[in-house]
Design an enzyme around this catalytic site. Structure first.
Site, PDB file in Angstrom:
ATOM      1  N   HIS A  43       9.496   4.123   3.027  1.00  0.00           N
ATOM      2  CA  HIS A  43       9.671   2.676   3.075  1.00  0.00           C
ATOM      3  C   HIS A  43       8.344   1.997   2.767  1.00  0.00           C
ATOM      4  O   HIS A  43       7.298   2.658   2.759  1.00  0.00           O
ATOM      5  CB  HIS A  43      10.133   2.258   4.480  1.00  0.00           C
ATOM      6  CG  HIS A  43       9.049   2.517   5.489  1.00  0.00           C
ATOM      7  ND1 HIS A  43       8.873   3.756   6.072  1.00  0.00           N
ATOM      8  CD2 HIS A  43       8.042   1.738   5.958  1.00  0.00           C
ATOM      9  CE1 HIS A  43       7.811   3.724   6.857  1.00  0.00           C
ATOM     10  NE2 HIS A  43       7.285   2.501   6.809  1.00  0.00           N
ATOM     11  N   HIS A 125       2.109  -0.305   0.736  1.00  0.00           N
ATOM     12  CA  HIS A 125       2.110   1.109   0.377  1.00  0.00           C
ATOM     13  C   HIS A 125       3.348   1.797   0.932  1.00  0.00           C
ATOM     14  O   HIS A 125       3.973   1.314   1.877  1.00  0.00           O
ATOM     15  CB  HIS A 125       0.851   1.803   0.938  1.00  0.00           C
ATOM     16  CG  HIS A 125       0.814   1.814   2.427  1.00  0.00           C
ATOM     17  ND1 HIS A 125       0.360   0.750   3.173  1.00  0.00           N
ATOM     18  CD2 HIS A 125       1.229   2.750   3.331  1.00  0.00           C
ATOM     19  CE1 HIS A 125       0.477   1.033   4.450  1.00  0.00           C
ATOM     20  NE2 HIS A 125       1.011   2.230   4.581  1.00  0.00           N
TER      21      HIS A 125
HETATM   22  O1  3AM Z   1       4.298   4.240   7.087  1.00  0.00           O
HETATM   23  P1  3AM Z   1       3.506   2.969   7.101  1.00  0.00           P
HETATM   24  O2  3AM Z   1       2.041   3.200   7.054  1.00  0.00           O
HETATM   25  O3  3AM Z   1       3.972   1.963   6.131  1.00  0.00           O
HETATM   26  O4  3AM Z   1       1.955   3.396  10.075  1.00  0.00           O
HETATM   27  C1  3AM Z   1       3.188   2.968  10.645  1.00  0.00           C
HETATM   28  C2  3AM Z   1       4.285   2.812   9.630  1.00  0.00           C
HETATM   29  O5  3AM Z   1       3.775   2.244   8.472  1.00  0.00           O
HETATM   30  C3  3AM Z   1       3.039   1.551  11.104  1.00  0.00           C
HETATM   31  O6  3AM Z   1       4.351   1.058  11.176  1.00  0.00           O
HETATM   32  C4  3AM Z   1       5.172   1.726  10.235  1.00  0.00           C
HETATM   33  C5  3AM Z   1       6.413   2.251  10.895  1.00  0.00           C
HETATM   34  O7  3AM Z   1       6.083   3.123  11.935  1.00  0.00           O
HETATM   35  N1  3AM Z   1       2.376   1.470  12.399  1.00  0.00           N
HETATM   36  C6  3AM Z   1       2.554   2.291  13.456  1.00  0.00           C
HETATM   37  N2  3AM Z   1       1.752   1.906  14.466  1.00  0.00           N
HETATM   38  C7  3AM Z   1       1.050   0.836  14.030  1.00  0.00           C
HETATM   39  C8  3AM Z   1       0.083  -0.019  14.612  1.00  0.00           C
HETATM   40  N3  3AM Z   1      -0.327   0.147  15.865  1.00  0.00           N
HETATM   41  C9  3AM Z   1       1.442   0.559  12.710  1.00  0.00           C
HETATM   42  N4  3AM Z   1       0.940  -0.444  11.985  1.00  0.00           N
HETATM   43  C10 3AM Z   1       0.007  -1.216  12.603  1.00  0.00           C
HETATM   44  N5  3AM Z   1      -0.406  -1.030  13.871  1.00  0.00           N
END
Ligand code: 3AM
Length: 179
Positions: A43, A125
């Protein structure tokens, strides 16, 4: 207090693009690059909300339903590795304004509703691997695919039996695709 759910807003990948990404990842990176993200979990995150109460979730759903945004196309033509975060990703060299505006409005409403927002600039991304902490060779020639965003969704991140899966709770249309 009601149970909290771990939520985020994101764009999903159309099935054809999902297949292309999975194939390119398998052809490009050794399997031990990191922890593979399951095909169904690929995603593009718009706004991470964190652990959210039912009340906040309702407020954010209501905000999402009032957003008047148009569809857009994201060229998936960039790739990289963030060793600190351990993420190998596909992204875009030219984020369309409509994508940046949609992420911005969702992130600012999230912040207003008390969801902690990362202070790093938004870098759209699609994560391919996690826990990729060793050096990763990114090929100089990256794909050039079009992600047509015709809707965005609210997802719940569910961790069970040692795995994370993302469940779509609701989606909102992005009518009239801008080219
Ligand atoms: O896979 P991406 O990087 O697009 O990295 C996590 C993931 O994004 C992000 O939320 C998405 C779904 O889990 N994520 C998890 N913890 C996070 C945090 N504390 C976060 N993004 C920002 N702050």
């Amino acid at each position: 207090m009601s149970a909290q759910r771990r939520l985020f807003f994101a764009l999903s990948l159309p099935p054809e693009l999902q297949k292309q990404v999975v194939q390119w990842r398998a052809d490009t990176f050794p399997a031990d690059t990191g922890r593979l993200i399951a095909a169904a979990n690929l995603h593009l995150t718009l706004a991470f909300l964190g652990e959210v109460s039912a009340q906040k979730e309702a407020a954010l759903r209501s905000v999402a339903g009032r957003i008047d945004a148009k569809g857009f196309t994201v060229q998936i033509d960039d790739a990289g590795h963030w060793p600190g975060a351990g993420v190998v990703w596909l992204g875009t060299r030219r984020a369309p304004r409509a994508l940046l505006q949609l992420a911005d409005v969702l992130r600012s409403h999230a912040a207003r509703n008390g969801c902690y927002q990362n202070t790093l600039p938004f870098h759209p991304h699609i994560s391919l691997f996690r826990a990729a902490t060793r050096p990763v060779a990114i090929p100089p020639a990256t794909p050039d695919w079009a992600l047509q965003a015709k809707e965005f969704g609210l997802y719940q991140s569910i961790y069970e039996r040692g795995r994370t899966r993302y469940s779509l709770l609701q989606s909102w249309p992005l009518p009239v695709l801008l080219t």
